[in-house]
Scaffold this motif. Structure first.
Motif, PDB file in Angstrom:
ATOM      1  N   LYS A  87     -30.062  20.554  -9.239  1.00 33.14           N
ATOM      2  CA  LYS A  87     -30.298  22.004  -9.262  1.00 33.14           C
ATOM      3  C   LYS A  87     -29.796  22.684  -7.995  1.00 33.14           C
ATOM      4  CE  LYS A  87     -34.289  22.120 -12.409  1.00 33.14           C
ATOM      5  NZ  LYS A  87     -34.556  20.716 -12.747  1.00 33.14           N
ATOM      6  N   ALA A  91     -27.893  26.196  -8.302  1.00 32.28           N
ATOM      7  CA  ALA A  91     -28.277  27.384  -7.535  1.00 32.28           C
ATOM      8  C   ALA A  91     -27.072  27.943  -6.785  1.00 32.28           C
ATOM      9  CB  ALA A  91     -29.405  27.045  -6.566  1.00 32.28           C
ATOM     10  N   ALA A 312     -33.564  31.891  -8.108  1.00 34.13           N
ATOM     11  CA  ALA A 312     -33.081  30.589  -7.628  1.00 34.13           C
ATOM     12  C   ALA A 312     -34.108  29.913  -6.735  1.00 34.13           C
ATOM     13  CB  ALA A 312     -31.765  30.771  -6.885  1.00 34.13           C
ATOM     14  N   LEU A 316     -35.824  26.269  -7.423  1.00 33.51           N
ATOM     15  CA  LEU A 316     -35.763  25.141  -6.495  1.00 33.51           C
ATOM     16  C   LEU A 316     -37.158  24.687  -6.064  1.00 33.51           C
ATOM     17  CD1 LEU A 316     -32.708  26.297  -4.361  1.00 33.51           C
ATOM     18  CD2 LEU A 316     -32.775  24.422  -6.016  1.00 33.51           C
TER      19      LEU A 316
END
Length: 494
Positions: A87, A91, A312, A316
C-alpha cells in the motif's frame, strides 16, 4: 558463534536506544551510549535473520534517505508478496498521479427538468470512486435533493458504478465471509460491508442485515442471511438473482453477536440504501436499475470526499483494502483509459513505478497486497522510500511503530522513531518505512518474510486461522524489531 536469543540481542541494542526516565536529569549518565563500533559487535544481519527461526525467506534492506546504496541487506533482491506493505506504492501512485488535494465526488444527476417538485426524467446515482462514502453521506445527498425541491420522478431510478472496473471481490483465494475482501465499484458504501447481527429470542433467531453508521441503520435486502441447523461450515455464500445469499451455522452463533460481512454488489447496495434515505426525506423512488452508461444529464446534488492525502493517511494507518483498490484504479484511469480490471491497473502501477522511480522487479496483481501473487523485493522498497521526494510525501502519512524491549513491552523513551507500514498474510509478514535518529538522520528500510510453500499448502477454509500461523508471525515481527533497533543504533545516532 554461540546462538543468541532475541532477548540478548535486544538487550545489547536497547542500551543505545532507550533513555532512563527521571523527573530531573541525572548528575551522570546511568547507561553509557553505545558507539557504532560497539553495535557492530552485535551479530550481523545474516546472523539475526538465521537466529529468528523463521521458515521461508526473509528479504532485508536499509539505506539512508537521499542515498541510493544499501547500508546492508540480506537477500535484498528476493521478490516476495509484500502484503499490505504494498500500500505504500499505491499511496505514492495516487498522490503523484491524482494530487494530494484530489477529492472524489458522488453525484445525483437528472435527465430532465425539475418542475414543481417533479423530475421529468431519470434520476441517476453516480459513483466517483469515493472509498469513504457511508450511509450518513447518502442521507446528506437525499437531504440536498429535498432542499432542491424534488418530490417525485417520472422516469427511472438508476445507479452507475462503472467509472472504474467493478469486481465481486479483490482476491478469489480468500474465505467468502472475510470483510476485508469485498466487491469493488466506483459506487461503494460503508467499505462495502454489511452489518450482520443475531440474537436468540424465545428459542428462535432474530437476524438483521443493515447498512449502519453511527447515525443510521437502514435494513437492506441486497444481502440476506439464513440460520441453518449445522455445525460447519460456519458460513456459506451464493450469488442468486442479484443478491448476496448467506447461510450461517446455528451451532456457531451462541446467544447473540454481530460481525461485518463483505458486499459483492456494492453499487446496488448503495442504491438501495440511497432509496431508503430518499424515502425518509419524502422522495419515493422506483426500484433501482443499473445504468450501463451515463446519458446527458444535469447535476442535482453532490457529495465530495475529504482530500486524497487524508484518505491515503487513513489507508496507511488502518490498511483498508477497498481504499487501496479504489485509489489505485482511480490513478490508473487518470493516467490513460479506464483499466480493464484490478490486475490490469496493478500492472499499470508497477510499470509506472519502474519508469518513474527506477524500481526493478516490482510486480503487483492488485493495489492492496491482498493477492499473494504480488512481488516486491526489500531492495526495491528501499529504493523507492529512500528518494527524498518520496520521503517527503509518505513519511508524514505512516503510522508510528512502537519499539519493544526484550519482554515485548514498549520502550518508554527510545532515542529513535519508526514510522512504517505493516503487512500480514498467512506466513507472510512485512514492515517498511523510516527510522529517524535523535539528530534527524533518516533511514529507509524494509523487512519482508515469507514461507510461500507453507502458504500455498493451505486450503481456503484454513486461511482465516492456519495452524502455526500466529507463532510464525510472532517470530517475523520479532525479526523486524531486532533489525530496526540494530539499524537505529548503528546508523541513525548521528
Amino acid at each position: 558463534m554461540t546462538p543468541l536469543s532475541r532477548r540478548a540481542v535486544l538487550g545489547a541494542l536497547l542500551s543505545s536506544l532507550a533513555l532512563p526516565l527521571h523527573a530531573t536529569p541525572p548528575a551522570i549518565s546511568l547507561r553509557p551510549r553505545l558507539r557504532p563500533e560497539d553495535v557492530a559487535e552485535v551479530p550481523g544481519p545474516e546472523t539475526l535473520v538465521a537466529e529468528a527461526g523463521i521458515s521461508g525467506i526473509s528479504s532485508v534492506a536499509v539505506a539512508r534517505v537521499g542515498a541510493g546504496d544499501l547500508l546492508e541487506g540480506v537477500a535484498p533482491d528476493a521478490a516476495l508478496p509484500p502484503a499490505s506493505v504494498g500500500k505504500t506504492l499505491t499511496a505514492l501512485y495516487a498522490l503523484e498521479v491524482l494530487g494530494p488535494q484530489h477529492r472524489f465526488a458522488t453525484r445525483v444527476l437528472g435527465t430532465g427538468a425539475l418542475r414543481n417538485g417533479r423530475l421529468e426524467g431519470d434520476l441517476i446515482l453516480v459513483g466517483g470512486g469515493d472509498p469513504g462514502l457511508d450511509t450518513t453521506d447518502l442521507a446528506g445527498l437525499a437531504g440536498k435533493l429535498k432542499a432542491a425541491g424534488l418530490r417525485e420522478i417520472r422516469g427511472k431510478f438508476l445507479f452507475y458504478g462503472g467509472a472504474l472496473p467493478e469486481a465481486r471481490l479483490i482476491d478469489a483465494d480468500q474465505p467468502d465471509h472475510v470483510g476485508y475482501n469485498p466487491g469493488v465499484s466506483a459506487l461503494s458504501l460503508n467499505y462495502n460491508r454489511v452489518h450482520f447481527e443475531w440474537a436468540r429470542q424465545a428459542g428462535k433467531w432474530a437476524v438483521t442485515m443493515d447498512a449502519r453508521t453511527r447515525d443510521y441503520r437502514p435494513d437492506v435486502t441486497i444481502a440476506r442471511m439464513q440460520v441453518v441447523d449445522r455445525t460447519t461450515p460456519v458460513y456459506t455464500y451464493a450469488d442468486r438473482q442479484g443478491r448476496d445469499e448467506w447461510t450461517v451455522a446455528q451451532g456457531a452463533l451462541g446467544n447473540g453477536g454481530s460481525r461485518w460481512l463483505p458486499v459483492r454488489r456494492p453499487a446496488a447496495y448503495a442504491a438501495e440504501v440511497f432509496a431508503t434515505m430518499a424515502r425518509a426525506n419524502g422522495i419515493v423512488l422506483p426500484v433501482a436499475e443499473e445504468a450501463r452508461g451515463l446519458p446527458a444529464a444535469s447535476e442535482l446534488a453532490r457529495h465530495e470526499s475529504r482530500p486524497l492525502v487524508e484518505i491515503a493517511k487513513l489507508m496507511l494507518h488502518y490498511s483498508n483494502n477497498l481504499t487501496a483498490e479504489l485509489l489505485g484504479l482511480a490513478a490508473s484511469a487518470k493516467q490513460g483509459s479506464r483499466p480493464a480490471s484490478i490486475r490490469a491497473s496493478a500492472k499499470a502501477m508497477s510499470d509506472w513505478a519502474r519508469a518513474t522511480h527506477g524500481l526493478r522487479d516490482v510486480a503487483m496483481v492488485d493495489h492492496s497486497g491482498l493477492g499473494d501473487a504480488s512481488r516486491f523485493a526489500a531492495s526495491d522498497l528501499v529504493r523507492m522510500l529512500s528518494d527524498p521526494d518520496v520521503h517527503e510525501r509518505l513519511a508524514p502519512l505512516l503510522k508510528d511503530i512502537k519499539l519493544l524491549d526484550s519482554q515485548g513491552r514498549a520502550l518508554p523513551a527510545p532515542r529513535i522513531q519508526v514510522a512504517a507500514k505493516t503487512g500480514t498474510l498467512n506466513f507472510v509478514s512485512g514492515l517498511a518505512g523510516y527510522v529517524t535518529g535523535p539528530g534527524g538522520q533518516d533511514l529507509a528500510f524494509a523487512v519482508i518474510s515469507g514461507d510461500l510453500p507453507r502458504r500455498a499448502a493451505l486450503s481456503r477454509s484454513e486461511r482465516e486461522r492456519p495452524q502455526g500461523g500466529r507463532a510464525w508471525t510472532a517470530r517475523a515481527r520479532g525479526l523486524q524489531q531486532v533489525m530496526v533497533q540494530r539499524w537505529g543504533a548503528l546508523y541513525a545516532q548521528g
